[in-house]
Write an enzyme that holds these catalytic residues in place. Structure first.
Site, mmCIF file in Angstrom:
data_model
loop_
_atom_site.group_PDB
_atom_site.id
_atom_site.type_symbol
_atom_site.label_atom_id
_atom_site.label_comp_id
_atom_site.label_asym_id
_atom_site.label_seq_id
_atom_site.Cartn_x
_atom_site.Cartn_y
_atom_site.Cartn_z
ATOM 1 N N ASP A 117 108.316 42.751 39.468
ATOM 2 C CA ASP A 117 108.156 41.469 40.182
ATOM 3 C C ASP A 117 107.124 41.584 41.314
ATOM 4 O O ASP A 117 107.193 42.512 42.115
ATOM 5 C CB ASP A 117 109.542 41.116 40.769
ATOM 6 C CG ASP A 117 109.565 39.797 41.544
ATOM 7 O OD1 ASP A 117 108.642 38.978 41.379
ATOM 8 O OD2 ASP A 117 110.542 39.588 42.301
ATOM 9 N N HIS A 140 113.044 37.458 46.840
ATOM 10 C CA HIS A 140 112.142 38.456 46.241
ATOM 11 C C HIS A 140 111.813 39.593 47.200
ATOM 12 O O HIS A 140 111.732 39.398 48.411
ATOM 13 C CB HIS A 140 110.852 37.776 45.786
ATOM 14 C CG HIS A 140 111.060 36.758 44.711
ATOM 15 N ND1 HIS A 140 111.019 37.078 43.379
ATOM 16 C CD2 HIS A 140 111.340 35.445 44.786
ATOM 17 C CE1 HIS A 140 111.246 35.987 42.664
ATOM 18 N NE2 HIS A 140 111.446 34.975 43.493
HETATM 19 ZN ZN LIG Z 1 111.509 34.071 38.844
HETATM 20 ZN ZN LIG Z 2 114.663 34.336 40.112
#
Ligand SMILES: [Zn+2]
Ligand SMILES: [Zn+2]
Length: 569
Positions: free
Chosen positions: A207, A382
């Site tokens: 990510d 995130h």
């Molecule tokens: Zn996502």
């Molecule tokens: Zn997500």
């Protein structure tokens, strides 16, 4: 058959099957639409199946899914769809993909519950096999040995996938952050990540969403302090808007409402649905008697309720937008009420969110949003850059490929990885459509497959091709109707008769009656709107478009492209 031929044949087959391929079909070099295929020999597994939301210019388009030409052409090889978590940019395209592709879907129980609700809506629930996966309980799909590794994120039951093949293990992180104090105390499984790192990982796909942020992302718990302050000081109602899948956030509000003697009300279809799913699964704990239905709101003093509602992105038809322009059936605002927008502004939504906030301020509300003040009303789900470094150092892959990000974010993630000694082999900056191939000799980019964006009109479930083609086809099949309105922003009244121009829609002799009735629909729609709705171009355009779309569809069975144009007067 002579020995040589046999040897050659066997050799040919074995080199062929000894390749592992990773093919991002969405989400690399673009926001949302996360989807990636992993192939070993004749077996393909697909990780995630997400959508993205269109820009304002794409009139009449409700969602965008990845082009699945590649999956369609290879459908007989697809063994499974594996889901990292239940966010729309990871599961939203499932109903459309499963309409064409027959494969079991694996996910955690909560993710699958969200998927099930989606499939029921699309009438697909009976046809699709949903299989639960759990941390620490690996399973096999063809040559892939799959392990789900729990990681924290803004949604519960989220995680990474370790796919072990005869060539080695690849790890796909999904979306994550390393939250040491999630509301459910279910922390990231660093040990398992480290174990894989120790054994040796062929490739890490990670990510990149927050690679531009320094430091560590604050814990989900960080918003508790600010929410508690707001609840303690609030003299009137407290309205909190967040994504309906943010169970951590819903749990916090529930706990705080209980502590501050406020009854709790969920508003908005998805908020209701997801809260109910989570409650049934024991993932949202609500004390008995705390919840009230929307129609009971007006029976309670304003300082005895907390409301959690949809619309944090300023979507014109969602609950908070309606409240902001005074058109919600059950919820009104009074001066002194508190409104918390507990979400980030997704790029592209700035205008509608700021417009909604203007309305909220006009109503006299105290508006709290992510303006940099501490403690925060929202934290990201995130990983920031130090957490991304930690992931790299734990997994220590041979090859590294940043995923989930626009090109600049993928680029920055490559630069970050270069600073560390974690990656022993090569780093690849891939974009959607690139094919990355691994074999015993190494890894390389070998070509491209077709990718792209496919627009979906949710009203009809029609797939309408890529953006430009979609517009052309729409106009060529059903024509175009342009509506010109001169609305006085301050009075919300028409300054001139509405003008309707159509092309390629109906024959001239039919047109007169139809346009006359359309004019009535327009006037009625405007009549039913209050001054603020009429003065808000985003809202009134959407209302006009919806009303006319319904009217023309009922009268003609056609769905012309409708372009409302508002003149400034
Ligand atoms: Zn996502
Ligand atoms: Zn997500």
């Amino acid at each position: 058959m002579c020995y040589d031929v046999m040897f050659l044949r066997r050799h040919a087959i074995s080199t062929n099957t000894d390749k592992l391929r990773a093919i991002p079909l969405g989400g690399l070099g673009e926001f949302g639409m996360n989807m990636m295929a992993f192939e070993f020999g004749d077996h393909t597994v697909v990780v995630d199946c997400g959508i993205t939301f269109p820009d304002a210019e794409l009139l009449g388009v409700d969602i965008i899914i990845p082009d699945i030409t590649y999956l369609r052409e290879n459908r007989e090889r697809i063994r499974a769809i594996l889901l990292t978590h239940g966010h729309e940019d990871h599961i939203g395209a499932l109903p459309y993909v499963l309409d064409e592709i027959d494969a079991p879907v694996y996910g955690t129980p909560f993710t699958l519950a969200l998927v099930r609700a989606k499939l029921v809506e699309h009438g697909l629930a009976d046809q699709i096999e949903l299989r639960e996966m759990h941390p620490g309980k690996p399973f096999d799909v063809g040559p892939f040995h799959v392990e789900f590794i729990h990681l924290t994120h803004s949604i519960i039951e989220s995680g990474a996938l370790a796919l072990t093949t005869p060539l080695g293990t690849v790890i796909h992180t999904g979306d994550f952050k390393f939250d040491p104090t999630p509301t459910d105390q279910h922390v990231s499984d660093l040990h398992t990540l480290a174990d894989y790192g120790r054994k040796g990982v062929l490739a890490l796909f990670c990510d990149s969403t927050n690679v531009e942020r320094p430091g560590m992302t604050p814990s989900e718990r960080a918003v508790r302090e600010r929410f508690a302050e707001i609840m303690a000081e609030a003299k009137g109602r407290v309205l909190i808007s967040c994504f309906s899948t943010s169970m951590h956030r819903l749990q916090l509000v529930t706990d705080l409402a209980h502590e501050h003697q406020r009854r709790l009300c969920f508003i908005g279809r998805s908020m209701h649905q997801n809260a109910e799913i989570a409650q049934q699964m024991g993932r949202l704990r609500v004390p008995d008697g705390l919840l009230i239905p929307p129609q009971d709101l007006r029976k309670l003093p304003r300082n005895e309720v907390a409301i959690v509602l949809t619309g944090c992105q300023g979507q014109p038809m969602a609950a908070l937008s309606r409240v902001a322009v005074k058109s919600h059936r059950f919820v009104t605002l009074e001066p002194g009420d508190d409104v918390v927008i507990s979400a980030r502004i997704i790029p592209g939504n700035e205008k509608s969110i700021f417009r909604m906030m203007d309305h909220l301020y006009r109503r006299g509300a105290n508006v709290h949003y992510q303006d940099g003040s501490q403690p925060p009303v929202h934290v990201s789900g995130h990983a920031s850059v130090e957490e991304l470094k930690l992931m790299l150092n734990l997994v220590r892959p041979k090859y590294f490929i940043p995923i989930h990000g626009e090109y600049r974010q993928l680029f920055r993630h490559v630069e970050t990885a270069k600073q560390l000694a974690a990656v022993s082999g090569e780093i690849f900056l891939l974009e959607s459509g690139d094919v990355l191939e691994f074999d015993t000799k190494g890894a390389r980019r070998t070509g491209r497959v077709k990718v792209g964006r496919v627009c979906i009109d949710v009203g009809t479930f029609d797939e309408v091709g890529d953006v430009i083609l979609k517009e052309r086809r729409h106009i060529s099949e059903d024509g175009i109707v342009i509506l010109i309105l001169a609305i006085n922003e301050h009075t919300g009244k028409l300054e001139a008769d509405p003008q309707i121009v159509s092309r390629g829609f109906v024959a001239l002799d039919e047109a007169k009656d139809l346009m006359e009735s359309a004019r009535e629909v327009i006037l009625k729609t405007l009549e039913k709107s209050n001054i603020e709705e009429a003065g808000d171009w985003g809202v009134i355009k959407e209302k006009m478009r919806t009303a006319l779309r319904r009217h023309f569809n009922e009268e003609t069975g056609k769905r012309p492209m409708i372009l409302p144009v508002i003149l400034e007067v």
